[in-house]
Write an enzyme that holds these catalytic residues in place. Sequence first.
Site, PDB file in Angstrom:
ATOM      1  CD  GLN A 683       3.852   8.085 -13.765  1.00 42.64           C
ATOM      2  OE1 GLN A 683       3.154   8.997 -14.120  1.00 42.64           O
ATOM      3  NE2 GLN A 683       5.131   8.301 -12.855  1.00 42.64           N
ATOM      4  CD  GLU A 684       4.988   1.603 -12.972  1.00 45.24           C
ATOM      5  OE1 GLU A 684       6.197   1.387 -13.312  1.00 45.24           O
ATOM      6  OE2 GLU A 684       4.815   1.663 -11.602  1.00 45.24           O
TER       7      GLU A 684
END
Length: 810
Positions: A683-684
């Site tokens: 996600q990051e």
Amino acid sequence: MKRILPLLILGLLAAGCILPQRSPAPENPFSVPITALPPGVTPPAAETALPAPSPTIAPTPIPAARIAGGDHALFNGDWDAALDAYQTALETSAEADIRAAALLGIARVQYNRGQYAVALDTLRTLSDTYPEDSRRAEACFHLARTYAALERYPEAAETYARCADLMPEIAAYLHAWRGEALMAAEDYPQAVAAYQAALRFERAGTREAERLQLAAAYTANAQYTDALTLYDQIYSQTGNDYTKAQTLFLSGSIYRTLGNTDEAFSRYLQAVENYPQSYDSYSALVELVNAGYAVEEAQRGLVDYYAGQEGVALAAFDRYITAPGDLERKALARYYRGLILRERGAYQEAITSWQWILDNTPDSPYLPDAWEQIGYTQWAYLDDYEGAIATFLDFVEKNPADSRAPQFLDDAARVAERSGDLTRAGSLWGDLAAQYPLSPQMPRALLLSGVSYYRVGQFPQAQAAFLKLSNTADAPGDRAAALLWLGKVQQAAGDPQGARTYWEQAAQVDPTGYYSERAGDLLEGRPPFSPPQAYDLSFDRAAERAEAEDWLIRTFGLPPDTDLSGLGDLAADPRWQRGALLWRLGAYEAARSELEALRRAVQDDPAASYRLANALIELGMYRSGIYAARQVLDLAGMDDAATMDAPRYFNRLRFGTYYADLLIPAAQENDFHPLFLFALTRQESLFEGFVRSAAGARGLMQIVPSTGAYIAELLGWPPDYTADDLYRPLVNVRFGAAYLARQREAFDGDLYAALAAYNAGPGNASVWHDLSGGDPDLFVELIRYPETRDYVRGIYEMYAIYYRLYDRSP
């Protein structure tokens, strides 16, 4: 040498067995043993352990394996491990090829540690001892950048020129770097020649940056006509307002040098009037003001404001307001004047400034913004919730057809919610849905209306809002949200069977979407982010890849004998050749521009996208590889849910266990489940270690420098920490996991709150946590920043996919 990182990791994990897991403690769902660990990492004991295997003595790695291990450690930013591997290879091998590779690796570690003089000596030893080694081109590049780091610019430039002969594929980049060294050496004629040479060679991208560099070199070399011609060309061709302002200011400065002040001031004024947000426009304004050139006070104030010069901006706005002038321009001046006054704490004076716009310029484009700022100031700065609600509703009443009317109703509802009047908030959100049924905000308004009524126990009203959303929503995610909350209403009303019925429907509506995945967990009685009883990261790569290739051939009607095992014709594509070489040199951003250009060029070709996906993953460029794999599924017409039924290999690529040798130990050290950290990292950054966000967050787990400094002090590691260490995956992963663990501890094991704190700060997360009363579903809806809400939901969705792919529970 090709990047062997992914294959090395898979090899390390291939023997991982499936171990039973003990039940999680209620306050921490990740208190579980970790399976499939790399060598040297010991899992905690399980309640039911398998018989211990007989110990085996690991064979001593051959020198080539040590070089590969050093390359892998270097890629991870583990300077100690890389140096140890290279030095051992150098000491234990008599082969020239191995020794040359070891010396190059040692020099790269020394450079990354800032030991430039030592790196220079090592590189000279390499070139003197092994002048014909196959790595002499790579050594040349590292020698050039080492000279530049030592500020020995003439030698850097000379070395870059040699590199261009050795690596003509990337000559455009090497000549540009040569130009930078020559500019630093103040050798402007040669800098001009270097940039001209760079532009003669092919590379991906618009070349705008190099053309600006060439124009600057022309200027420094007093080739003013050439510089002006080039700046005018760039101005006419660019779509970037900041670049336009830059070219106007720099070309204006040349005209001043030539004594043509009329043309100079004309260009300065053009920048000031058309591109007020650019700092170059502020520089142009300073030149105009210092020369006594007349500039309209309103525009002067606007440029000053965007340059952060609020004091002089306020004075300019005041001068414009008190002098005769155009009412519309006065509205501009009063709007920005209000922003400055509020920043200085003069809240009522700011409101008065904006109120003037409402009273005197009803057709001003600044009127909606001024109205909104009045309401925002009332509740956020003056705690006047009733006044703010009245301000927002007054706009809706007087401007019901305005495109922003739904937003003002939403603002009114949010202020009512913040004031604690949840019944009124629910009613206002309901009004938004009723009055503006075609607004994009309607589904979210209905959801929040129902949630507000739910929070105060008004279940019939909550149920009505959720039912309306369920019956009218077009998006599957909105319908799933409505059904999940209908289930929670039934549960709160004492009807567990009714709750299950709704959750069963919710789980089917939007597979892989947050609300469907959450409904599935509610049906099973699983807390958020519950770990599998057992998991295994190993899989039969060859078999799954063969299955994927058979599917691809059938799905897209390719010839049955199509060979998808390698790059095929893509191997000869100049973008691949340039990108792969730049990646090997560690010039990651330049490599990305080339390889992304190639990926976009073949995005309509499923076979090429598939080949490229595998090659990019093997190289270590995971983000682009993930995109390429997804593109194949897009071309097959698959939405997110359908991709779960694609051959499993595609999802292994898209949701891979990249950097497993870093993430698994970090998970163990901080008591997280590895699958959770994989989901978080995806996600990051999509596993891109050199990425930097617009907000300045860096690396795999997107840590901003201020947080990095705090964690470094907390851990007392690494030695001599600088913000650049955040680009080292080893450091970034350990920092991210440690910081998230600290947030989890602060919120008593609540991972939703910990994630929200990681993204939006612990202060915001604390407010939402307190309001939610420990209900994770309520917490998600109370997150007031859409980005953070999407962030938490996105990690939940990805964790569910990782769970599905790697779960081996009995």
